[in-house]
Enzyme design. Structure first.
Site, short mmCIF file in Angstrom:
data_model
loop_
_atom_site.label_atom_id
_atom_site.label_comp_id
_atom_site.label_asym_id
_atom_site.label_seq_id
_atom_site.Cartn_x
_atom_site.Cartn_y
_atom_site.Cartn_z
CB THR A 86 -4.08 -1.88 8.02
OG1 THR A 86 -3.92 -2.76 9.14
CG2 THR A 86 -4.26 -0.45 8.53
CB CYS B 198 -0.17 6.45 9.14
SG CYS B 198 -1.04 5.10 9.97
CB THR B 199 -1.34 6.68 14.34
OG1 THR B 199 -2.25 5.85 13.61
CG2 THR B 199 -2.06 7.28 15.54
CG ASN C 180 -5.12 5.22 7.35
OD1 ASN C 180 -6.25 5.73 7.43
ND2 ASN C 180 -4.91 4.04 6.78
CB THR D 185 -1.59 2.39 18.68
OG1 THR D 185 -0.71 3.21 17.88
CG2 THR D 185 -2.36 3.29 19.62
NE ARG E 216 -3.61 0.40 0.02
CZ ARG E 216 -3.99 0.99 -1.12
NH1 ARG E 216 -3.73 0.42 -2.29
NH2 ARG E 216 -4.62 2.15 -1.11
NE ARG F 162 10.51 -13.21 -2.30
CZ ARG F 162 9.25 -12.91 -2.03
NH1 ARG F 162 8.98 -11.95 -1.15
NH2 ARG F 162 8.26 -13.53 -2.64
#
Length: 386
Positions: free
Chosen positions: A228, A198-199, A362, A257, A58, A125
């Protein structure tokens, strides 16, 4: 080392358009946020920052979209694990929240050609096998969620990258920078910088504004957070978090969180004064923070609103926003501002005890900050070298 072009006239246009003249609301503006003073450069015209992305989830995909449209950045390479170029083009072009990419996306062998800009794609990878040096990548967005310590990300540096920016909280003591809050803490002293979460980006600008003016004695933060990819589509198993294993689309799920405590990494004055929790809710984008705090000095709610609006139009423009309109979560989809204060949603019990509310996309807002941080780091590096 490659440098980037100054685009002052674009920044001026962005600043002029950031607020609708008929409203206090900050509308969606897919332009670079105003950079803090510490990030500004003087001297000769620069070239675009040579960037790469490791991980095409994302955040990786949205950072790519933002970089392609921003003249300050040049996206040279994306490493996407096992995804084929055709599938990467599909993922880049179509998005259930942010819509179809407005531009041309063409697959040419292993490359993507986006709006005429060629982007090399690889499928390694192990970071040491990616080959950043071959494409000239100097500033890397580490977006896999796997290599989040200096030790684990060191192979990127060994492979030719100059600086690594984590698009997640670091899992060690790497420097954390929230743009608009503590950008000046980066002085070229480290190869690894975290953009926090993001928070934390949604909370820290508001905390800075309030703490600078009145001081925060203590506070509790709750984020009402959109779903999410880490959550389950239907009831599943999660030994670590039993409630987290329940169906995301049908439940309001209490969760933990570290975002509030992490604010102390960028605002040391609030260390030990903030903590918080999350409620995961069945929406697919846009979240909102509720900061309930005790102030060190008296303030009316009207004074708080006026101060936030002043900072949102001043030195924190592009990072802190302000609205006094009756908006809901979808109104903030694809909003690049880190944190938009909702004057109509907050309340005050007395001059020292207040509840403050701020919205944040977010996904898109945070992805803009990742890009901004990469540009800021490159600017500081250029200044240090000069």
């Amino acid at each position: 080392m490659a440098y980037f072009k100054a685009v002052a006239y674009l920044a001026a246009l962005a600043s002029a358009a950031a607020f609708n003249p008929g409203s206090s609301f900050v509308p969606r503006l897919n332009a670079p946020a105003t950079q803090p003073k510490a990030a500004k450069m003087t001297g000769p015209t620069m070239q675009a920052v040579p960037c790469g992305i490791n991980g095409f989830g994302r955040i990786g995909r949205l950072v790519a979209r933002i970089m392609i449209k921003d003249p300050e950045t040049k996206l040279l390479q994306v490493n996407a694990g096992s995804a084929t170029p055709d599938y990467m083009a599909y993922q880049f072009k179509y998005d259930s929240i942010h819509g179809r990419y407005q531009g041309d996306v063409v697959v040419d062998g292993d490359d993507l050609v986006i709006d005429g800009q060629r982007v090399i794609t690889t499928r390694a990878r192990d970071p040491k096998d990616i080959g950043w040096a071959k494409t000239g990548v100097e500033y890397l967005c580490e977006s896999t969620g796997v290599f989040l310590t200096a030790e684990k990300a060191q192979p990127h540096i060994d492979a030719g990258v100059k600086k690594v920016i984590f698009s997640a909280p670091a899992k060690d003591d790497s420097l954390t920078v929230v743009m608009g809050v503590n950008a000046e803490d980066y002085k070229g002293q480290t190869d690894f910088i975290s953009c926090a979460s993001c928070t934390t980006n949604g909370l820290a600008p508001l905390v800075k504004c309030i703490n600078d003016k009145w001081g925060i004695e203590e506070g509790l933060m709750t984020t009402i957070h959109a779903m999410t990819a880490t959550q389950a589509v239907v009831d599943s198993s999660s030994r670590k978090d039993w409630r987290g294993g329940r169906a995301a689309s049908g439940n309001i799920i209490p969760s933990s969180t570290g975002a509030a405590k992490a604010v102390a990494k960028v605002i040391p004055a609030v260390k030990g004064k903030l903590t918080g929790m999350a409620f995961r809710v069945p929406t697919i984008d846009v979240s909102v923070v509720d900061l309930t705090c005790r102030l060190a000095k008296d303030a009316t709610y009207e004074e708080i609103c006026a101060e936030v609006k002043r900072r949102a139009n001043g030195d924190m423009k592009g990072f802190l926003g302000y609205t006094d309109e009756p908006l809901v979560s979808t109104d903030f989809e694809t909003e690049p501002i880190s944190s938009t204060f909702d004057a109509e949603a907050g309340i005050s019990l007395n001059p020292r005890f207040v509840k403050l509310v701020a919205w944040y996309d977010n996904e898109w807002g945070y992805s803009n900050r990742v890009k901004d941080l990469m540009v800021h780091v490159a600017k500081v590096d250029a200044k240090v070298k000069a």
